[in-house]
Scaffold this active site. Structure first.
Site, short mmCIF file in Angstrom:
data_model
loop_
_atom_site.label_atom_id
_atom_site.label_comp_id
_atom_site.label_asym_id
_atom_site.label_seq_id
_atom_site.Cartn_x
_atom_site.Cartn_y
_atom_site.Cartn_z
N GLU A 253 42.21 41.03 43.33
CA GLU A 253 42.25 40.87 41.45
C GLU A 253 42.46 42.47 41.12
O GLU A 253 41.56 42.98 40.22
CB GLU A 253 40.74 40.64 41.02
N GLU B 27 42.78 29.74 46.96
CA GLU B 27 41.40 29.33 46.25
C GLU B 27 41.70 28.20 45.55
O GLU B 27 41.05 27.97 44.24
CB GLU B 27 40.88 30.46 45.46
C1 GLA Z 1 37.36 34.48 42.70
C2 GLA Z 1 37.21 35.25 43.81
C3 GLA Z 1 36.32 34.28 45.07
C4 GLA Z 1 35.30 33.62 44.41
C5 GLA Z 1 35.84 32.92 43.17
C6 GLA Z 1 34.86 32.08 42.30
O1 GLA Z 1 38.41 33.95 42.79
O2 GLA Z 1 38.08 35.76 44.75
O3 GLA Z 1 35.79 34.99 45.93
O4 GLA Z 1 34.00 34.47 43.93
O5 GLA Z 1 36.32 33.79 42.13
O6 GLA Z 1 33.80 31.39 43.34
#
Ligand code: GLA
Length: 395
Positions: free
Chosen positions: A177, A284
């Site tokens: 991020e 994710e």
């Molecule tokens: C972001 C992070 C993850 C996790 C998610 C929420 O996407 O990269 O590690 O913390 O948020 O769970």
């Protein structure tokens, strides 16, 4: 609710050691009424997708025993630590590393021949309190000394952690991020950036490559289909490559909802990064029922669950089509009993994964493994005039 089911399972295991056996473990549902078992007569998700890419789940220690472990091993051939490999846990005090929980996850992955992703080395969240402070406990202020100190801390952290896992972790989210499309230059104003500029990004990748030369190194972010954001990310990756900073791929988090982004936008994004000669992974994935932070349903309708099944069908069809540009798809959780979305952005009912709160299949699962078995699509969802089926079940 999932916690409750897990607590009961944990108690069963604690109270009767002979019930620890994964294949015979039985848990109670929340109502306490009917015992559940893992469905054994259904296709494995990862085997179904065996010709395409590994399929992963984000896990926590609660997934390593009982029915959760059984479900995990049957359906997934890759895992990532939901939290255990974040800096706040691995180096809670400067120079004091604690690998215990993360090692349990890695040992489980190795014992079951699963791939292990590493997540995440440099991020602006879930950091230990000391990281951005000086010896007196004051916040580091931008300046050459702070910069040198922070980069030293980053190098030490990455060398220690990445060497510890060496060949056990096949891919790392090295930075997470770092892009903020609201900034004129696209860089998130994190303490990393405020103190080191973009040097922390170079340092993170170079240190990771030195410590584990065979590991694949990713830059990971959310909203990568957003045209402004992905252009900043694209320019950064292109620049890193041009300067021989060792980067192998882009991780697309894909915390999305049943309405968007479109699969066309996802494919376009993956193609775009592929033109830079790098890999892509979905890192994710989860599919929320809500497209805003305000809505909240006391119960999710069957129609919405089916609609989510079609959404998963379309997503995985797209991922299959992208096989040559995509080397992995990871869901952000194993089943709906344990998902961060139940608390974020607000506390509400969310069922974003492939298996329900009792670890049973949902339409989402069938959308991935065998869309022919999806129930007929809700009529309202097919109508262009009313494309957004309300997710709440009617009272
Ligand atoms: C972001 C992070 C993850 C996790 C998610 C929420 O996407 O990269 O590690 O913390 O948020 O769970």
């Amino acid at each position: 609710m999932g916690i409750r089911a897990f607590e009961i399972l944990a108690m069963v295991i604690m109270l009767s050691p002979q019930s620890v056996s994964v294949s015979t473990a039985v848990a109670q549902t929340e109502s306490g009424a009917s015992p559940i078992q893992i469905q054994s007569d259904i296709p494995s998700v990862y085997q179904t997708l065996g010709d395409y890419f590994p399929v992963g789940a984000a896990i926590w220690p609660g997934d390593l025993s009982g029915l959760h472990a059984e479900l995990l091993v049957k359906h997934f051939n890759s895992v990532v630590a939901e939290n255990a490999m974040k800096m706040e846990y691995l180096e809670p005090t400067e120079s004091v590393f604690d690998f215990r929980v993360a090692d349990e996850l890695v040992d489980f992955a190795k014992a079951h021949r699963m791939l292990m992703r590493g997540h995440t080395l440099a991020w602006h969240q879930q950091n230990p309190a000391w990281l951005f402070k000086d010896a007196e406990g004051n916040d580091l202020q931008p300046g050459p000394e702070s910069k040198a100190l922070l980069l030293r801390r980053l190098k030490t952290y990455i060398r220690t952690v990445v060497s510890h896992y060496k060949d056990d972790v096949y891919a790392w989210d090295v930075v997470n991020e770092v892009i903020d499309p609201a900034q004129p230059d696209g860089f998130r104003r994190s303490p990393w950036f405020e103190i080191t500029g973009t040097d922390y990004i170079d340092t993170a990748f170079r240190s990771a490559r030195e410590a584990a030369p065979r590991a694949k190194l990713f830059i990971n972010d959310f909203d990568t289909t957003d045209p402004t954001k992905r252009m900043f990310l694209y320019n950064l990756v292109r620049d890193l490559k041009a300067r021989d900073v060792p980067i192998d791929g882009v991780g697309h988090q894909m915390h999305i909802n049943i309405h968007g982004p479109s699969t066309d936008a996802i494919a376009e994004t993956i193609h775009m990064f592929s033109t830079l000669g790098i890999d892509n992974q979905i890192t994710e994935l989860d599919v929320s029922f809500y497209d805003n932070p305000k809505d909240s349903c006391p119960a999710i309708s069957q129609d919405a669950l089916i609609e989510q099944g079609y959404r998963y069908r379309d997503l995985f069809q797209t991922f299959r089509d992208l096989k040559s540009e995509l080397s992995g798809v990871t869901l952000w959780g194993l089943a709906d009993d344990h998902t961060w979305l139940k608390k974020f952005p607000v506390a509400r009912l969310e069922l974003p994964l492939l298996f329900d709160e009792h670890l049973r299949t949902k339409p989402a699962y069938w959308g991935v493994v065998d869309p022919a078995r999806l129930p007929a699509r809700p009529v309202s969802a097919q109508s262009a005039a009313e494309p957004e089926t309300p997710p709440c079940s009617k009272p």
